[in-house]
Write an enzyme that holds these catalytic residues in place. Structure first.
Site, PDB file in Angstrom:
ATOM      1  N   GLU A 153       3.311  -9.762 -15.062  1.00 46.97           N
ATOM      2  CA  GLU A 153       2.943  -8.354 -15.267  1.00 46.97           C
ATOM      3  C   GLU A 153       4.034  -7.560 -15.966  1.00 46.97           C
ATOM      4  OE1 GLU A 153       1.478  -4.502 -12.609  1.00 46.97           O
ATOM      5  OE2 GLU A 153       2.192  -6.315 -11.626  1.00 46.97           O
ATOM      6  N   ASP A 154       5.286  -7.797 -15.588  1.00 44.63           N
ATOM      7  CA  ASP A 154       6.368  -6.899 -16.013  1.00 44.63           C
ATOM      8  C   ASP A 154       7.350  -7.505 -17.014  1.00 44.63           C
ATOM      9  OD1 ASP A 154       5.325  -4.999 -14.304  1.00 44.63           O
ATOM     10  OD2 ASP A 154       6.587  -5.611 -12.613  1.00 44.63           O
TER      11      ASP A 154
ATOM     12  N   ASP B 278       4.512  -8.582  -0.465  1.00 47.70           N
ATOM     13  CA  ASP B 278       4.890  -7.655  -1.540  1.00 47.70           C
ATOM     14  C   ASP B 278       4.678  -6.209  -1.101  1.00 47.70           C
ATOM     15  OD1 ASP B 278       5.383  -6.642  -4.203  1.00 47.70           O
ATOM     16  OD2 ASP B 278       3.207  -6.518  -4.462  1.00 47.70           O
TER      17      ASP B 278
ATOM     18  N   ASP C  86      -2.295   2.762  28.623  1.00 52.90           N
ATOM     19  CA  ASP C  86      -1.765   1.450  28.237  1.00 52.90           C
ATOM     20  C   ASP C  86      -0.627   1.565  27.228  1.00 52.90           C
ATOM     21  OD1 ASP C  86      -3.307   2.379  26.206  1.00 52.90           O
ATOM     22  OD2 ASP C  86      -4.353   0.496  25.804  1.00 52.90           O
TER      23      ASP C  86
END
Length: 779
Positions: A114-115, A177, A299
């Protein structure tokens, strides 16, 4: 209070760490410090993997680390750290789960496609097809220019579902992630962006973590999101917890020792008892759901008892119940009926003895059950593989049933937003467990109905469902199922989903299938109506209206296909005469005398001879699908009375109300007697049958009320709704107004097109065995 990056959330435990058990805050800080000095130590990750998989291919991890470092060189995160610190932290989380080398490498490389300039082919050549496909599955595949953030979110989630259906490890990497991004979210400057990411995490990723049984990860995601979305509430709850922690430290230790003693006295040897408190988000969510104050929760303190075997769980349960009074309705056996994510445990609520008189929750499970409860799919992986990582290790993990359900929702949903909505229905809610007549266990969300059950068994069974027997008794299809119910679905060859089902189903799969059917049916009705309207229009002009001729108009009318053109005409988006003129432009020159009143602005036409209205009465042309009327001026607000439910075909009258417009009643409506003293408020109106005939459109569906007298048998109700559905109508509301031993009186509101349609439905109901009388209800 915003949790710092890498900080451990109280009550959840660390999710990353080195092989010596270093907590996540130390590891994350160490990673960032080393990165700032210009060099990350990959051996820390390698050491962690070797601790649970001595035969792992650690050279592949080193190569993946080198590729990631080179690809992300020069990139920075929002806090100014080198970008490589993020994939490294994600890889450490994956190693904490004990996952295989391919998963760890995917974590290191998950942002490269992607980058950076690294592509799928490069990863395939260097690390093999599996790693390349996993990285591709985690990556946002394309930068779509979508209309809204919500649509973009839905589209990205759709891709994630498709990717994880092939390999669940895609989801594990995506969750790791998201977890690291949430831990560092406070570095993002824009508050709106932080809150959008937190909301997405709470709505989608936390429920996904719960679905695969990763309770610790889910809890941390929820708490980090809660701190961003409700910072004041988060601060308040944490302050109260800190106070109670200081006040009740001795109580927790005393109860822990007492539970341990009870188990030993019952003959159990391998026992571990620990006390815990509910997480801030869980406390807040329960306060909101039950509308109670912090002090009313029973609880907040819970104790976990880990024993050696499944049988020991029930022995420990007996010891606890013998020593303390049990709270009614708080016992749940998830060992004999596990949750859909594989979770197994015994839950019970008890009250401590005097003087404390405090309510606590006790969870009893084996160590294996505890590992699966904490780490879900990752724990299943470790237990299936024995030593952790083996070559081709993914083969032991089958696609979970709920992933298959998401795929079916994806197939049935027509729009990204609709898919996201139906998916949230599938991810949330507690469960009930029901059985088929053959004993198959079906888990459903709480509040599920026989229709949800039918679709859970098979989509075709849901589509043809006409009734249901629950524990041997005929019950309405909207009946809410309970734990242990045996459900038998009755189907019919001609059965079809009813639009009214969408009002009470709770599963995303059922709602998606019903909407899909209704959309298809509506399209078919519009298609048939459009075809008939076009045939009539061409016939009136005396020209050829064959499909070959009509196809020549598609480009000019901007329609993709002939069926689309028919649908456009059927829905009123296109006029039939427009199509005729597009096919035969010369007909446009033929001037027809309009039926208009000269010199009167705003008047659209006069009453036709078939309307029954007074000569010269105003005609309102139908627009936007509204039912056309004559006798009203343009722009007049119109309402239809709920007392008599007027339909096209009824003789009607309008009643003027100052500031509210005109209300349409049937002429036989008893409510009209209330206006007898003011006859000037009455308007002579009628339906514009000419306009309806020209457009083939009677406007939107309207409600007609039917009164039924029937035998007091459960099957009659199913027969009523089935007949209404088969009559192309929809049951809006059904009310039993009087029930005796042998008969009952029922009022049913039915959505129909006009009076003729309602009469057809009534005729069908009169033919049903067990129904003695059917009439249109009058006010």
């Amino acid at each position: 209070m915003v949790t710092p990056a890498g900080a451990e959330v109280p009550g959840t435990g660390p999710l990353t760490g080195d092989s010596s058990g270093t907590s996540v805050s130390v590891v994350s800080a160490g990673v960032d410090d080393e990165a700032a000095r210009g060099g990350l130590n990959c051996e820390k990750l390698v050491s962690r993997v070797l601790s649970y998989a001595p035969r792992a291919d650690v050279d592949m991890i080193r190569r993946a680390f080198d590729v990631a470092c080179a690809a992300h060189a020069g990139q920075k995160r929002d806090n100014g750290d080198p970008y490589i610190t993020h994939p490294f932290a994600v890889a450490m989380i994956m190693a904490r789960f004990g996952l295989d080398v391919q998963s760890v490498c995917t974590a290191l490389l998950h942002d490269t496609i992607e980058d950076t300039s690294v592509n799928h082919e490069t990863l395939k050549l260097e690390f093999g097809q599996t790693v390349a496909d996993l990285v591709d599955g985690v990556t946002k595949l394309t930068r779509l220019e979508l209309q809204s953030d919500r649509t973009k979110q839905a589209e990205n989630f759709r891709k994630l579902v498709l990717a994880m259906s092939k390999d669940i490890r895609v989801l594990l990497v995506k969750l790791a992630d998201r977890l690291h991004n949430m831990r560092t979210l406070h570095f993002v400057e824009r508050q709106d962006r932080r809150q959008r990411i937190a909301r997405e995490t709470l709505d989608i990723y936390a429920p996904l973590a719960e679905r695969i049984g990763m309770d610790r990860l889910k809890t941390e995601l929820q708490n980090l999101s809660f701190a961003q979305l409700e910072p004041e509430a988060d601060d308040t709850i944490r302050t109260r917890l800190n106070y109670l922690r200081g006040q009740g430290a001795d109580v927790i230790e005393d109860v822990r020792r007492e539970l341990l003693r009870l188990c030993h006295e019952a003959g159990l040897k391998d026992v571990q008892v620990s006390g815990r408190e509910k997480s801030p988000y869980s406390i807040w969510e329960k306060m909101q759901r039950r509308n109670v104050a912090f002090e009313q929760l029973s609880d907040i303190m819970a104790f976990r008892v880990n024993v050696g075997t499944r049988e020991d769980c029930y022995v420990a349960l007996g010891a606890v119940h013998a020593a303390y009074p049990m709270i009614v309705g708080r016992f749940k056996d998830y060992i004999s009926t596990p949750k859909a994510n594989g979770y197994q445990s015994l839950h019970t609520g008890v009250t401590l003895r005097s003087p404390r008189n405090q309510k606590i929750e006790v969870q009893i499970r084996t160590q294996a059950m505890h590992d699966i409860a904490e780490n879900g799919v990752a724990a299943h992986w470790a237990y299936k593989e024995g030593t952790g990582v083996q070559e081709g290790g993914y083969g032991g993990l089958r696609r979970p049933r709920w992933v298959q359900d998401l795929l079916e929702i994806l197939e049935a949903s027509s729009a990204p937003d609709e898919f996201l909505e139906n998916t949230k229905l599938e991810l949330y809610q507690d469960q009930v467990f029901c059985f088929t007549p053959k004993g198959q266990l079906i888990s459903l969300p709480r509040g599920a109905t026989p229709v949800d059950f039918a679709y859970a068994v098979h989509s075709q069974i849901g589509d043809t469902c006409v009734g249901a027997r629950i524990n041997g008794r005929l019950m309405p299809l909207r009946h809410e199922l309970e734990n242990g119910d045996q459900v038998e679905i009755m189907t019919a060859r001609g059965g079809a989903p009813s639009p009214s089902w969408e009002r009470f189903v709770v599963t995303g799969k059922a709602r998606a299938r019903i909407r899909r059917y209704v959309t298809q049916q509506q399209r078919q009705v519009s298609l048939d109506g459009g075809r008939a309207a076009l045939a009539k229009a061409f016939r009136q002009e005396g020209v050829d209206g064959s499909e070959k001729v009509i196809e020549t108009t598609l480009k000019a009318l901007k329609q993709a296909s002939l069926p689309d053109l028919y649908v456009a005409v059927g829905t009123g988006a296109l006029g039939a005469r427009e199509v005729v003129h597009a096919a035969y432009p010369e007909l446009r020159r033929v001037q027809r005398v309009p039926r208009m009143l000269a010199g009167l602005p705003g008047v659209l036409g006069t009453a036709g001879p078939r309307t029954g209205a007074a000569p010269g009465a105003f005609v309102r042309k139908p627009a936007g699908g509204a039912i056309p009327l004559v006798g009203l001026g343009a722009g007049v607000a119109v309402h239809y009375a709920a007392c008599c439910h007027p339909l096209p075909g009824d003789r009607i009258v309008g009643v003027v109300a100052t500031g509210k417009g005109v209300t349409i009643h049937t002429r036989s409506c008893q409510t009209l007697e209330n206006f007898a003293a003011t006859p000037e408020r009455f308007l002579d109106v009628d339906w514009d049958y000419d306009a309806m005939a020209r457009t083939g459109n009677t406007g939107p569906m309207r409600v007609g009320r039917v009164s039924i007298v029937a035998e007091n048998e459960p099957s009659v109700l199913a027969a009523i709704t089935n007949v209404i559905s088969r009559g192309d109508a929809a049951t809006v509301n059904l009310k039993i107004v009087n029930r005796q031993l042998d008969f009952m009186e029922i009022l049913v509101d039915v959505e129909v097109r006009d009076l003729r349609h309602l009469s057809s439905v009534i005729a069908g109901l009169r033919a049903v065995s067990g129904i003695t009388q059917v009439d249109r209800a009058r006010s």
